[in-house]
Design a protein around this motif. Structure first.
Motif, PDB file in Angstrom:
ATOM      1  N   ARG A   1       0.803  -1.231   0.000  1.00  0.00           N
ATOM      2  CA  ARG A   1       0.000   0.000   0.000  1.00  0.00           C
ATOM      3  C   ARG A   1       0.831   1.274   0.000  1.00  0.00           C
ATOM      4  NH1 ARG A   1      -5.340   0.304   3.621  1.00  0.00           N
ATOM      5  NH2 ARG A   1      -5.205   2.396   2.811  1.00  0.00           N
ATOM      6  N   VAL A   2       2.139   1.149   0.199  1.00  0.00           N
ATOM      7  CA  VAL A   2       2.954   2.365   0.209  1.00  0.00           C
ATOM      8  C   VAL A   2       3.835   2.424  -1.039  1.00  0.00           C
ATOM      9  CG1 VAL A   2       2.980   2.578   2.730  1.00  0.00           C
ATOM     10  CG2 VAL A   2       4.850   1.405   1.590  1.00  0.00           C
ATOM     11  N   GLY A   3       4.008   3.624  -1.526  1.00  0.00           N
ATOM     12  CA  GLY A   3       4.843   3.855  -2.698  1.00  0.00           C
ATOM     13  C   GLY A   3       5.235   5.320  -2.719  1.00  0.00           C
ATOM     14  N   PRO A   4       5.864   5.757  -3.797  1.00  0.00           N
ATOM     15  CA  PRO A   4       6.274   7.153  -3.874  1.00  0.00           C
ATOM     16  C   PRO A   4       5.108   8.097  -3.549  1.00  0.00           C
ATOM     17  CG  PRO A   4       7.132   5.928  -5.731  1.00  0.00           C
ATOM     18  CD  PRO A   4       6.234   4.992  -4.985  1.00  0.00           C
ATOM     19  N   GLY A   5       5.361   9.059  -2.668  1.00  0.00           N
ATOM     20  CA  GLY A   5       4.338  10.020  -2.279  1.00  0.00           C
ATOM     21  C   GLY A   5       3.518   9.595  -1.066  1.00  0.00           C
ATOM     22  N   SER A   6       3.711   8.349  -0.603  1.00  0.00           N
ATOM     23  CA  SER A   6       2.947   7.893   0.573  1.00  0.00           C
ATOM     24  C   SER A   6       3.473   8.553   1.842  1.00  0.00           C
ATOM     25  CB  SER A   6       3.093   6.378   0.769  1.00  0.00           C
ATOM     26  OG  SER A   6       2.463   5.670  -0.254  1.00  0.00           O
ATOM     27  N   ILE A   7       2.539   8.916   2.705  1.00  0.00           N
ATOM     28  CA  ILE A   7       2.902   9.412   4.034  1.00  0.00           C
ATOM     29  C   ILE A   7       2.218   8.500   5.042  1.00  0.00           C
ATOM     30  CG2 ILE A   7       2.814  11.363   5.635  1.00  0.00           C
ATOM     31  CD1 ILE A   7       2.528  13.177   3.146  1.00  0.00           C
ATOM     32  N   LEU A   8       3.031   7.862   5.876  1.00  0.00           N
ATOM     33  CA  LEU A   8       2.513   6.910   6.860  1.00  0.00           C
ATOM     34  C   LEU A   8       2.739   7.496   8.249  1.00  0.00           C
ATOM     35  CD1 LEU A   8       1.398   4.088   7.479  1.00  0.00           C
ATOM     36  CD2 LEU A   8       3.744   3.247   7.384  1.00  0.00           C
ATOM     37  N   CYS A   9       1.646   7.710   8.974  1.00  0.00           N
ATOM     38  CA  CYS A   9       1.724   8.357  10.285  1.00  0.00           C
ATOM     39  C   CYS A   9       1.426   7.346  11.376  1.00  0.00           C
ATOM     40  CB  CYS A   9       0.698   9.478  10.354  1.00  0.00           C
ATOM     41  SG  CYS A   9       1.045  10.801   9.190  1.00  0.00           S
TER      42      CYS A   9
ATOM     43  N   VAL B   1       7.329   8.596   3.149  1.00  0.00           N
ATOM     44  CA  VAL B   1       7.623   9.265   4.418  1.00  0.00           C
ATOM     45  C   VAL B   1       6.895   8.539   5.549  1.00  0.00           C
ATOM     46  CG1 VAL B   1       7.452  11.439   5.697  1.00  0.00           C
ATOM     47  CG2 VAL B   1       7.904  11.479   3.232  1.00  0.00           C
ATOM     48  N   ILE B   2       7.670   8.093   6.534  1.00  0.00           N
ATOM     49  CA  ILE B   2       7.115   7.363   7.679  1.00  0.00           C
ATOM     50  C   ILE B   2       7.394   8.195   8.927  1.00  0.00           C
ATOM     51  CG2 ILE B   2       7.223   5.209   8.998  1.00  0.00           C
ATOM     52  CD1 ILE B   2       8.486   3.938   6.414  1.00  0.00           C
ATOM     53  N   ILE B   3       6.361   8.457   9.722  1.00  0.00           N
ATOM     54  CA  ILE B   3       6.525   9.365  10.858  1.00  0.00           C
ATOM     55  C   ILE B   3       6.011   8.737  12.148  1.00  0.00           C
ATOM     56  CG2 ILE B   3       6.070  11.704  11.714  1.00  0.00           C
ATOM     57  CD1 ILE B   3       5.226  12.400   8.772  1.00  0.00           C
ATOM     58  N   GLU B   4       6.940   8.420  13.078  1.00  0.00           N
ATOM     59  CA  GLU B   4       6.525   7.979  14.417  1.00  0.00           C
ATOM     60  C   GLU B   4       6.210   9.219  15.251  1.00  0.00           C
ATOM     61  OE1 GLU B   4       8.652   4.784  16.476  1.00  0.00           O
ATOM     62  OE2 GLU B   4       9.884   4.522  14.675  1.00  0.00           O
ATOM     63  N   TRP B   5       5.219   9.119  16.094  1.00  0.00           N
ATOM     64  CA  TRP B   5       4.728  10.242  16.912  1.00  0.00           C
ATOM     65  C   TRP B   5       4.203  11.376  16.023  1.00  0.00           C
ATOM     66  CZ3 TRP B   5       4.150   9.494  22.037  1.00  0.00           C
ATOM     67  CH2 TRP B   5       4.929   8.498  22.644  1.00  0.00           C
ATOM     68  N   ALA B   6       3.519  10.996  14.921  1.00  0.00           N
ATOM     69  CA  ALA B   6       3.016  11.999  13.974  1.00  0.00           C
ATOM     70  C   ALA B   6       1.995  12.941  14.617  1.00  0.00           C
ATOM     71  CB  ALA B   6       2.402  11.303  12.767  1.00  0.00           C
ATOM     72  N   ASP B   7       1.372  12.477  15.715  1.00  0.00           N
ATOM     73  CA  ASP B   7       0.396  13.347  16.401  1.00  0.00           C
ATOM     74  C   ASP B   7       1.043  14.612  16.956  1.00  0.00           C
ATOM     75  OD1 ASP B   7       1.610  11.246  17.862  1.00  0.00           O
ATOM     76  OD2 ASP B   7       0.165  11.419  19.501  1.00  0.00           O
ATOM     77  N   ARG B   8       2.372  14.590  17.098  1.00  0.00           N
ATOM     78  CA  ARG B   8       3.079  15.796  17.553  1.00  0.00           C
ATOM     79  C   ARG B   8       2.959  16.949  16.551  1.00  0.00           C
ATOM     80  NH1 ARG B   8       4.084  13.473  22.140  1.00  0.00           N
ATOM     81  NH2 ARG B   8       6.184  12.969  22.837  1.00  0.00           N
ATOM     82  N   ILE B   9       2.745  16.581  15.272  1.00  0.00           N
ATOM     83  CA  ILE B   9       2.707  17.607  14.212  1.00  0.00           C
ATOM     84  C   ILE B   9       1.462  17.426  13.341  1.00  0.00           C
ATOM     85  CG2 ILE B   9       5.218  17.966  14.120  1.00  0.00           C
ATOM     86  CD1 ILE B   9       5.046  16.236  11.442  1.00  0.00           C
TER      87      ILE B   9
ATOM     88  N   LEU C   1       0.566  19.613  10.473  1.00  0.00           N
ATOM     89  CA  LEU C   1       1.476  19.729   9.315  1.00  0.00           C
ATOM     90  C   LEU C   1       1.327  18.572   8.331  1.00  0.00           C
ATOM     91  CD1 LEU C   1       4.838  20.779  11.047  1.00  0.00           C
ATOM     92  CD2 LEU C   1       3.002  22.243  10.196  1.00  0.00           C
ATOM     93  N   ILE C   2       0.506  17.583   8.687  1.00  0.00           N
ATOM     94  CA  ILE C   2       0.385  16.385   7.838  1.00  0.00           C
ATOM     95  C   ILE C   2      -0.672  16.623   6.751  1.00  0.00           C
ATOM     96  CG2 ILE C   2      -0.125  13.910   7.793  1.00  0.00           C
ATOM     97  CD1 ILE C   2       2.276  14.422   9.546  1.00  0.00           C
ATOM     98  N   PRO C   3      -0.281  16.445   5.488  1.00  0.00           N
ATOM     99  CA  PRO C   3      -1.246  16.661   4.407  1.00  0.00           C
ATOM    100  C   PRO C   3      -2.381  15.633   4.420  1.00  0.00           C
ATOM    101  CG  PRO C   3       0.998  16.436   3.553  1.00  0.00           C
ATOM    102  CD  PRO C   3       1.040  16.064   4.998  1.00  0.00           C
TER     103      PRO C   3
END
Ligand SMILES: Nc1ncnc2c1ncn2[C@@H]1O[C@H](COP(=O)(O)OP(=O)(O)OP(=O)(O)O)[C@@H](O)[C@H]1O
Ligand SMILES: [Mg+2]
Length: 139
Positions: free
Chosen positions: A22-30, A102-110, A113-115
Protein backbone atom coordinates in the motif's frame (compact mmCIF):
# COMPACT_ATOMS: atom_id res chain seq x y z
CA UNK A 1 -11.50 3.33 9.97
CA UNK A 2 -10.40 -0.29 10.15
CA UNK A 3 -9.52 -1.86 13.48
CA UNK A 4 -7.08 -4.76 13.48
CA UNK A 5 -6.37 -6.99 16.44
CA UNK A 6 -2.77 -8.13 16.64
CA UNK A 7 -1.80 -10.99 18.94
CA UNK A 8 1.95 -11.31 18.49
CA UNK A 9 5.10 -9.60 17.23
CA UNK A 10 4.94 -11.94 14.22
CA UNK A 11 1.44 -10.61 13.48
CA UNK A 12 2.77 -7.04 13.59
CA UNK A 13 5.49 -8.06 11.10
CA UNK A 14 2.94 -9.76 8.85
CA UNK A 15 0.78 -6.63 8.92
CA UNK A 16 3.86 -4.56 8.00
CA UNK A 17 4.52 -6.80 5.00
CA UNK A 18 0.95 -6.33 3.79
CA UNK A 19 1.45 -2.61 4.21
CA UNK A 20 4.38 -2.64 1.77
CA UNK A 21 1.80 -3.18 -1.00
CA UNK A 22 0.00 0.00 0.00
CA UNK A 23 2.95 2.37 0.21
CA UNK A 24 4.84 3.85 -2.70
CA UNK A 25 6.27 7.15 -3.87
CA UNK A 26 4.34 10.02 -2.28
CA UNK A 27 2.95 7.89 0.57
CA UNK A 28 2.90 9.41 4.03
CA UNK A 29 2.51 6.91 6.86
CA UNK A 30 1.72 8.36 10.28
CA UNK A 31 2.17 6.23 13.40
CA UNK A 32 0.94 7.10 16.87
CA UNK A 33 0.85 5.20 20.14
CA UNK A 34 2.39 5.13 23.60
CA UNK A 35 5.98 4.20 24.38
CA UNK A 36 6.48 0.55 23.50
CA UNK A 37 3.25 0.29 21.51
CA UNK A 38 5.20 -1.16 18.59
CA UNK A 39 5.73 1.71 16.15
CA UNK A 40 9.42 1.03 15.55
CA UNK A 41 8.83 -2.74 15.38
CA UNK A 42 6.30 -2.06 12.63
CA UNK A 43 8.62 0.34 10.79
CA UNK A 44 11.55 -2.12 10.93
CA UNK A 45 9.46 -4.88 9.33
CA UNK A 46 8.05 -2.45 6.77
CA UNK A 47 11.49 -1.18 5.77
CA UNK A 48 12.79 -4.72 5.55
CA UNK A 49 9.85 -5.56 3.28
CA UNK A 50 10.69 -2.53 1.15
CA UNK A 51 14.23 -3.80 0.72
CA UNK A 52 16.25 -2.04 3.42
CA UNK A 53 19.09 -4.38 4.42
CA UNK A 54 20.82 -2.26 7.05
CA UNK A 55 19.87 -2.13 10.73
CA UNK A 56 17.06 0.38 11.25
CA UNK A 57 17.70 2.63 14.22
CA UNK A 58 15.19 5.06 15.70
CA UNK A 59 16.06 8.63 14.71
CA UNK A 60 15.11 9.87 18.16
CA UNK A 61 17.89 12.46 18.30
CA UNK A 62 18.46 13.08 14.61
CA UNK A 63 14.66 13.24 13.98
CA UNK A 64 14.99 11.69 10.54
CA UNK A 65 16.85 8.83 8.84
CA UNK A 66 17.09 8.42 5.11
CA UNK A 67 17.18 5.21 3.04
CA UNK A 68 17.60 4.56 -0.69
CA UNK A 69 16.59 1.03 -1.61
CA UNK A 70 16.56 2.44 -4.39
CA UNK A 71 13.30 4.16 -3.46
CA UNK A 72 13.75 7.17 -1.24
CA UNK A 73 12.40 6.63 2.29
CA UNK A 74 12.42 9.06 5.22
CA UNK A 75 11.83 7.68 8.72
CA UNK A 76 10.98 10.33 11.33
CA UNK A 77 10.75 9.88 15.10
CA UNK A 78 9.23 13.00 16.64
CA UNK A 79 9.10 11.85 20.27
CA UNK A 80 11.26 14.79 21.34
CA UNK A 81 9.25 17.37 19.40
CA UNK A 82 6.84 19.47 21.41
CA UNK A 83 6.12 22.25 18.95
CA UNK A 84 5.54 21.79 15.21
CA UNK A 85 7.82 24.79 14.61
CA UNK A 86 10.79 22.60 15.56
CA UNK A 87 10.00 20.35 12.61
CA UNK A 88 9.41 23.24 10.23
CA UNK A 89 12.86 24.51 11.24
CA UNK A 90 14.51 21.38 9.86
CA UNK A 91 12.64 21.88 6.59
CA UNK A 92 9.87 19.31 7.08
CA UNK A 93 7.97 20.39 3.96
CA UNK A 94 11.01 19.62 1.81
CA UNK A 95 10.84 15.98 2.86
CA UNK A 96 7.31 15.57 1.47
CA UNK A 97 8.57 14.98 -2.06
CA UNK A 98 6.39 13.12 -4.55
CA UNK A 99 9.11 10.49 -5.00
CA UNK A 100 9.61 9.81 -1.29
CA UNK A 101 7.92 7.41 1.11
CA UNK A 102 7.62 9.26 4.42
CA UNK A 103 7.11 7.36 7.68
CA UNK A 104 6.53 9.36 10.86
CA UNK A 105 6.52 7.98 14.42
CA UNK A 106 4.73 10.24 16.91
CA UNK A 107 3.02 12.00 13.97
CA UNK A 108 0.40 13.35 16.40
CA UNK A 109 3.08 15.80 17.55
CA UNK A 110 2.71 17.61 14.21
CA UNK A 111 -0.83 16.67 13.19
CA UNK A 112 -1.48 20.11 11.71
CA UNK A 113 1.48 19.73 9.32
CA UNK A 114 0.38 16.39 7.84
CA UNK A 115 -1.25 16.66 4.41
CA UNK A 116 -4.62 15.10 3.66
CA UNK A 117 -4.45 11.61 2.22
CA UNK A 118 -1.86 10.37 4.70
CA UNK A 119 -2.37 6.88 6.13
CA UNK A 120 -2.70 6.97 9.92
CA UNK A 121 -2.09 3.91 12.07
CA UNK A 122 -2.92 4.36 15.75
CA UNK A 123 -1.36 1.64 17.88
CA UNK A 124 -2.54 0.79 21.35
CA UNK A 125 -2.05 -1.95 23.90
CA UNK A 126 -4.33 -4.97 23.99
CA UNK A 127 -5.04 -7.09 27.04
CA UNK A 128 -2.00 -9.38 26.87
CA UNK A 129 1.70 -8.57 26.71
CA UNK A 130 1.94 -9.10 22.96
CA UNK A 131 -1.53 -8.04 21.86
CA UNK A 132 -2.07 -4.71 20.18
CA UNK A 133 -4.86 -2.86 18.42
CA UNK A 134 -4.11 -1.00 15.20
CA UNK A 135 -6.62 1.57 14.01
CA UNK A 136 -5.99 2.31 10.36
CA UNK A 137 -7.47 5.32 8.65
CA UNK A 138 -6.79 7.56 5.67
CA UNK A 139 -6.97 11.21 6.72
N1 LIG B 1 2.49 -7.41 18.85
C1 LIG B 1 3.59 -6.65 19.07
N2 LIG B 1 3.98 -5.77 18.12
C2 LIG B 1 5.07 -5.00 18.33
N3 LIG B 1 5.83 -5.02 19.45
C3 LIG B 1 5.48 -5.87 20.40
C4 LIG B 1 4.35 -6.70 20.25
N4 LIG B 1 4.24 -7.45 21.37
C5 LIG B 1 5.24 -7.10 22.17
N5 LIG B 1 6.01 -6.16 21.61
C6 LIG B 1 7.18 -5.55 22.25
O1 LIG B 1 6.85 -4.20 22.51
C7 LIG B 1 7.97 -3.38 22.26
C8 LIG B 1 7.63 -2.40 21.15
O2 LIG B 1 8.71 -1.51 21.04
P1 LIG B 1 8.84 -0.46 19.88
O3 LIG B 1 10.17 0.15 20.02
O4 LIG B 1 8.45 -1.08 18.60
O5 LIG B 1 7.68 0.58 20.32
P2 LIG B 1 7.53 2.11 19.92
O6 LIG B 1 6.07 2.32 19.77
O7 LIG B 1 8.40 2.45 18.78
O8 LIG B 1 8.04 2.83 21.23
P3 LIG B 1 8.80 4.22 21.39
O9 LIG B 1 7.76 5.28 21.22
O10 LIG B 1 9.33 4.14 22.78
O11 LIG B 1 9.87 4.28 20.35
C9 LIG B 1 9.12 -4.28 21.89
O12 LIG B 1 9.85 -4.57 23.05
C10 LIG B 1 8.42 -5.52 21.35
O13 LIG B 1 9.19 -6.69 21.54
MG1 LIG C 1 9.84 3.97 18.38
Amino acid sequence: MVEIRIESIAATEKFALELTKRVGPGSILCLTGDLGAGKTTLVRALLKGLGVREVVKSPTYTLVNEYHVPRLIYHFDLYRIHNPWEVLDIGFDDYLKPEAIVIIEWADRIEELIPKGALWIRLSYGDTQTSRIFKVEES
